[in-house]
Design a protein around this motif. Structure first.
Motif, PDB file in Angstrom:
ATOM      1  N   GLY A 180       0.825  -1.206   0.000  1.00  0.00           N
ATOM      2  CA  GLY A 180       0.000   0.000   0.000  1.00  0.00           C
ATOM      3  C   GLY A 180       0.857   1.253   0.000  1.00  0.00           C
ATOM      4  O   GLY A 180       0.571   2.228  -0.713  1.00  0.00           O
ATOM      5  N   LEU A 183       2.409   1.774  -3.476  1.00  0.00           N
ATOM      6  CA  LEU A 183       1.461   2.271  -4.483  1.00  0.00           C
ATOM      7  C   LEU A 183       0.778   3.568  -4.070  1.00  0.00           C
ATOM      8  O   LEU A 183       0.081   4.180  -4.872  1.00  0.00           O
ATOM      9  CB  LEU A 183       0.408   1.200  -4.767  1.00  0.00           C
ATOM     10  N   VAL A 185      -1.599   3.752  -1.821  1.00  0.00           N
ATOM     11  CA  VAL A 185      -3.013   3.423  -1.638  1.00  0.00           C
ATOM     12  C   VAL A 185      -3.129   2.595  -0.364  1.00  0.00           C
ATOM     13  O   VAL A 185      -2.294   1.713  -0.132  1.00  0.00           O
ATOM     14  CB  VAL A 185      -3.550   2.603  -2.838  1.00  0.00           C
ATOM     15  N   HIS A 187      -3.726  -0.403   1.849  1.00  0.00           N
ATOM     16  CA  HIS A 187      -3.686  -1.780   1.344  1.00  0.00           C
ATOM     17  C   HIS A 187      -5.062  -2.442   1.375  1.00  0.00           C
ATOM     18  O   HIS A 187      -5.349  -3.324   0.563  1.00  0.00           O
ATOM     19  CB  HIS A 187      -2.673  -2.614   2.138  1.00  0.00           C
ATOM     20  N   ALA A 189      -7.730  -1.028   0.475  1.00  0.00           N
ATOM     21  CA  ALA A 189      -8.472  -0.556  -0.703  1.00  0.00           C
ATOM     22  C   ALA A 189      -8.016  -1.252  -1.979  1.00  0.00           C
ATOM     23  O   ALA A 189      -8.588  -1.029  -3.046  1.00  0.00           O
ATOM     24  CB  ALA A 189      -8.308   0.959  -0.850  1.00  0.00           C
ATOM     25  N   LEU A 190      -6.956  -2.084  -1.894  1.00  0.00           N
ATOM     26  CA  LEU A 190      -6.463  -2.773  -3.083  1.00  0.00           C
ATOM     27  C   LEU A 190      -7.272  -4.023  -3.410  1.00  0.00           C
ATOM     28  O   LEU A 190      -7.218  -4.513  -4.541  1.00  0.00           O
ATOM     29  CB  LEU A 190      -4.997  -3.176  -2.884  1.00  0.00           C
ATOM     30  N   ARG A 193      -8.948  -5.014  -6.873  1.00  0.00           N
ATOM     31  CA  ARG A 193      -8.463  -4.166  -7.973  1.00  0.00           C
ATOM     32  C   ARG A 193      -7.433  -4.935  -8.805  1.00  0.00           C
ATOM     33  O   ARG A 193      -6.672  -5.752  -8.295  1.00  0.00           O
ATOM     34  CB  ARG A 193      -7.853  -2.880  -7.433  1.00  0.00           C
ATOM     35  N   PHE A 198      -2.118  -0.198 -12.162  1.00  0.00           N
ATOM     36  CA  PHE A 198      -0.979   0.494 -11.565  1.00  0.00           C
ATOM     37  C   PHE A 198       0.256   0.481 -12.474  1.00  0.00           C
ATOM     38  O   PHE A 198       1.372   0.650 -12.007  1.00  0.00           O
ATOM     39  CB  PHE A 198      -0.647  -0.159 -10.215  1.00  0.00           C
ATOM     40  N   ARG A 228       2.171   5.102  -9.041  1.00  0.00           N
ATOM     41  CA  ARG A 228       1.573   5.349  -7.744  1.00  0.00           C
ATOM     42  C   ARG A 228       0.290   6.149  -7.889  1.00  0.00           C
ATOM     43  O   ARG A 228      -0.040   6.659  -8.961  1.00  0.00           O
ATOM     44  CB  ARG A 228       2.559   6.069  -6.835  1.00  0.00           C
ATOM     45  N   ALA A 229      -0.440   6.271  -6.797  1.00  0.00           N
ATOM     46  CA  ALA A 229      -1.720   6.977  -6.827  1.00  0.00           C
ATOM     47  C   ALA A 229      -1.540   8.451  -7.195  1.00  0.00           C
ATOM     48  O   ALA A 229      -2.439   9.066  -7.796  1.00  0.00           O
ATOM     49  CB  ALA A 229      -2.414   6.857  -5.465  1.00  0.00           C
ATOM     50  N   ASP A 230      -0.377   9.053  -6.861  1.00  0.00           N
ATOM     51  CA  ASP A 230      -0.154  10.465  -7.181  1.00  0.00           C
ATOM     52  C   ASP A 230       0.393  10.654  -8.590  1.00  0.00           C
ATOM     53  O   ASP A 230       0.751  11.777  -8.976  1.00  0.00           O
ATOM     54  CB  ASP A 230       0.802  11.082  -6.161  1.00  0.00           C
TER      55      ASP A 230
END
Length: 923
Positions: A180, A183, A185, A187, A189-190, A193, A198, A228-230
């Protein structure tokens, strides 16, 4: 069961109910006590006394329960009791609970720290039976398992390595906090998915390629760039492993994700540093050619690898010569032939002092310095000191020039006076220590050198000064900030014009990196040795634990098969043969797996000698003939014909392992053939290479090109995994390793529908001395030939009549098996001891003719029993045979060194056991 009855001389009789009850009581793993309706002791066993702490004399038939409880209370079994009233109350409470209570199961902690589980069961007549089980180890194991599970969960939660569990479609099934964080995020919430969310398209293909490998059942690692999320990207490395369910269906994969961004940045810095180094090397080459000093570099083998223009000028050499001459000896030969140097002794590279002078034919004076490195390479410098030799002023200028060059040199250089005090340091030294010249000259050596190295350096310097000779010493130098670097100093004596000793010129190098490498190398070696020892111990334990249950299976099956008093019916015999075949197959697999593990660990030792091929091949064909007959496969022996007096070809091999390889190829050719097929064995010499090739050819279904590459991989069975033919895919991999160890080659040529030809190529024995070489006659683990019939029990030797054999073995099943096997020798008297101490007493009393001894015994092992038997005059010469499930080569060697007369491995082979017994009893 009264305890004052005399002990039996052997195992309890089992032909009566009382005998069976006694056998159960004595060999039960729990303590047992039986009380009648009057609460009086009726029966008990030894473990009951151990569990209650009662002395043996307290247990007798009719002993009241209350009296036993009182004795236990007095011995502290119920904890501290302050006075007689408390003791009596506790005894009464426990007495009533046992007399009137319902069936119960309770745990009790004894004063010695052991945990007991007590099970009370009422009997129909009003009494009860109490079982006492020591569950200390089980309680500890349960606690340890819970702790390991807690630590594993904690590891997944705390590790910085990402854990990513996906299904076959790439959807997340589970993840840990580290993935998490990687990434960006949470973990949790993964879950659900897809991994493709990613990555960009280029890295999505990397994922798809990895998933195809996992679908093929292959683990693997690869680099992947994750988004990554950003929106930022992270360089990672994924170690991926497929996961299968109980039916061996792939249900997903687990990836261990590591952030390798720092390594990527380090690689970039390394490339930049390499480019800078190349530029600096060019600058160094230009600087070298600009020097006024001739420089000649020679490697440790005497080859010239570098020089500058000034060397050519000072030595009056043609430049073309330096492009063709290879060694310093070649250069010296040219100079000698042209009268440039004297050809006398000491003119070679190492025949002169480290510093000397030579004069050219035109009067020019050269000073020659020879710098020898630790690896044997040499840098020789040539300096024109003509002017300095003509006057003192010129000499002083030469010293100034020397110091200037020393300051520019990469070496650490300093000068000492005759008494050892330092008088000058070059710039490189000052840069290394971080001190000025004034500070360095004022610094005493104890402050410069590490305390652990100081005395060694002083001793080396004093010894060199006493003999006026060069010296070399390694030590840790302390810099101005307290940090340490490793230095190697090489001192060369300085001698004045009058021959007096003036001190040393010392040049040195920073060897910190080399020392660190040596430490790392030693640590790696120690770790490798530790891992190898752990693996050897595991193999020994694994061999013993697997062979012990097989001993009962194969041993009793042999007894059934060879029972002439109660012969088997045809159907029963076929079933026993299947049992034997399965047991031998399992034993063969165990031996093959252990061989593979020993090869991987480098622990399998082969003894190569000249092996008569005709003899080995003939033995192999005889061993597999029954298997071929059973499967209706015809064996074709197409060995080249030779004269009767001719010994036939001999190859360099280990005879035992060569037979193992050929048996594997022949049995495979039979097993994977078609009904009514044929197997052909032939060989041909290859004079051009001094080798001989053995071919084993079948006309089975053949093997496709794509599968041939996987044939010699461990546990790879190709399409045979779905066929009824038994096997584990080990034989060919083991055969290849064995052939490689015998410095040979193994291969296959095959086409679908046309059969296969496996071949082995070995070196021919070259000399008569080699052909006469011995073979390795050390005992080998039992490994029956594939498909071969069990060995038949041999006819007893009449010399074994009226003989006594003592068998020391703590396992009751093994005792019964040995009784059954030695019943094939009616004239033998067999004594059995369940404990080593009992066996030693029986040996002194019965004076047996032969002792069969287990190795792993409770209390003292078989080696100690053997030592004590040898120490007694009455048993000193009695032959002792080791009977053990330890079948590693090291076990056999240790037994031979200890003095055992022979070594019989479990599972016991009936014919082998009887042969050993007959031979040793015959004297």
């Amino acid at each position: 069961m009264p305890q004052d009855a005399p002990p039996a001389a052997g195992p309890p009789a089992t032909d009566s109910p009382s005998g069976l009850l006694q056998l159960v009581f004595e060999h039960a793993g729990e303590g047992i006590s039986v009380f009648d309706s009057q609460m009086r002791l009726v029966a008990w066993n030894r473990r009951f006394l151990e569990a209650t702490g009662l002395p043996a004399e307290a247990a007798r038939v009719g002993q009241p329960l209350e009296a036993l409880l009182r004795l236990m209370a007095q011995q502290g079994e119920f904890g501290p009791l302050p006075d007689e009233a408390a003791l009596q109350a506790e005894v009464q409470r426990r007495y009533l609970a046992l007399r009137d209570g319902p069936p119960s199961l309770v745990q009790r902690l004894r004063p010695n720290g052991r945990t007991l589980e007590l099970r009370r069961t009422p009997t129909p007549g009003g009494g009860f039976v109490m079982l006492y089980a020591d569950i200390t180890d089980r309680v500890g194991a349960e606690a340890a398992l819970a702790e390991r599970q807690r630590m594993l969960a904690l590891l997944l939660q705390r590790t910085e390595q990402g854990y990513w569990h996906i299904d076959n479609e790439g959807r997340t099934v589970d993840a840990n906090p580290a993935i998490g964080r990687i990434l960006g995020v949470p973990h949790t919430a993964l879950i659900g998915r897809s991994i493709f969310e990613f990555v960009d398209e280029a890295n999505a293909e990397v994922f798809r390629q990895g998933m195809r490998q996992r679908d093929a059942g292959l683990p693997g690692g690869y680099e992947i760039t994750l988004r990554r999320a950003d929106g930022s990207f992270l360089h990672c490395f994924n170690n991926a492993t497929p996961i299968f369910d109980a039916q061996q269906r792939k249900i997903g994969a687990v990836g261990l994700i590591s952030d390798i961004s720092p390594f990527k940045r380090a690689e970039q810095r390394l490339r930049e540093a390499s480019e800078a180094l190349a530029r600096q090397s060019q600058v160094l080459a230009d600087t070298l050619n600009s020097l006024d000093q001739g420089v000649l570099s020679i490697d440790s083998q005497g080859h010239i690898n570098a020089w500058n223009r000034r060397t050519i000028e000072l030595l009056e050499l043609p430049e073309e010569l330096m492009h063709h001459v290879r060694t310093f000896d070649d250069l010296l030969r040219y100079q000698t032939e042209h009268g440039m140097v004297d050809p006398g002794p000491g003119s070679g590279l190492r025949g002169r002092p480290a510093v000397y002078q030579r004069r050219r034919r035109d009067g020019l004076l050269l000073e020659v310095h020879t710098h020898t490195s630790e690896d044997g390479s040499v840098v020789r410098t040539y300096t024109d000191i003509t002017a300095e030799a003509q006057a003192r002023h010129a000499l002083q200028e030469s010293e100034t020039r020397f110091r200037s060059m020393a300051d520019a040199a990469p070496a650490l250089i300093w000068l000492s006076a005759a008494e050892g005090k330092a008088t000058w340091f070059n710039q490189r030294w000052l840069e290394q220590t971080g001190r000025t010249m004034e500070q360095e000259l004022a610094c005493p050596w104890p402050e410069r050198i590490h305390a652990d190295d100081l005395e060694r350096c002083r001793a080396a310097y004093r010894e060199a000064v006493g003999e006026r000779r060069p010296y070399s010493v390694e030590y840790r130098l302390r810099r101005h900030d307290g940090s340490l670097v490793w230095i190697v100093d090489n001192g060369i004596p300085r001698v004045g014009e009058d021959g007096s000793f003036e001190g040393y010129i010392v040049y040195g190098w920073d060897i910190t990196e080399r020392k660190a490498s040596e430490v790392a190398l030693r640590a790696a070696k120690e770790e490798a040795e530790r891992a190898n020892r752990a693996k050897s111990e595991f193999l020994s334990r694994m061999s013993h634990e697997l062979r012990t249950p097989l001993n009962a299976v194969l041993g009793f099956a042999q007894l059934l098969e060879n029972d002439s008093d109660h012969p088997l019916l045809p159907l029963q015999r076929s079933r026993v043969e299947e049992l034997m075949r399965g047991g031998r197959h399992l034993l063969s697999l165990i031996n093959d797996v252990l061989d593979i593990a020993r090869i991987e660990a480098g622990a399998l030792q082969l003894q190569l000698s000249a092996v008569p091929l005709d003899e080995v091949v003939g033995d192999c064909l005889r061993l597999v003939q029954p298997m071929a007959d059973e499967r209706r496969v015809r064996l074709l022996d197409q060995r080249p014909h030779r004269a009767a007096a001719s010994p036939g070809p001999q190859v360099r091999a280990d005879p035992t392992r060569l037979k193992q390889v050929l048996l594997n190829l022949l049995s495979n050719a039979i097993k994977y053939n078609r009904p009514g097929g044929q197997v052909r064995l032939a060989w041909c010499a290859e004079p051009a290479t001094g080798t001989l090739r053995v071919d084993v050819e079948d006309n089975g279904p053949g093997i496709g090109p794509g599968q041939q590459e996987r044939l010699f991989q461990p546990f790879e069975r190709l399409d045979a995994a779905h066929s009824p033919v038994e096997g584990a895919g080990i034989g060919l991999a083991l055969s290849k390793w064995l052939v490689d160890l015998m410095r040979g080659e193994i291969g296959v040529s095959s086409r679908r529908g046309e059969g296969s030809r496996f071949w082995v190529r070995l070196k021919l024995a070259e000399t008569e001395a080699e052909a006469a070489g011995g073979v390795d006659s050390r005992p080998q683990p039992l490994a029956p030939a594939p498909g071969g019939p069990p060995a038949a029990a041999t006819t007893p030797d009449t010399s074994a009549a009226a003989k006594t054999v003592l068998y020391i073995e703590d396992n009751v099943v093994n005792q019964l098996l040995m009784q059954g096997m030695l019943s094939m020798r009616p004239g033998l008297r067999l004594l059995v001891a369940g404990l080593p101490e009992t066996g030693l007493v029986m040996a002194l009393q019965a004076r047996p003719d032969l002792v069969l001894l287990d190795i792993q015994l409770p209390g003292i092992d078989g080696y100690e029993v053997l030592r004590r038997l040898r120490a007694q005059p009455a048993t000193h010469d009695v032959p002792v045979v080791a009977v053990s499930a330890n079948a590693m080569q090291s076990d056999l060697q240790a037994a031979e060194a200890a003095g055992f007369a022979d070594y019989v491995t479990k599972p016991l082979d009936l014919a082998r056991l009887l042969s050993v017994v007959d031979r040793l009893l015959a004297g």
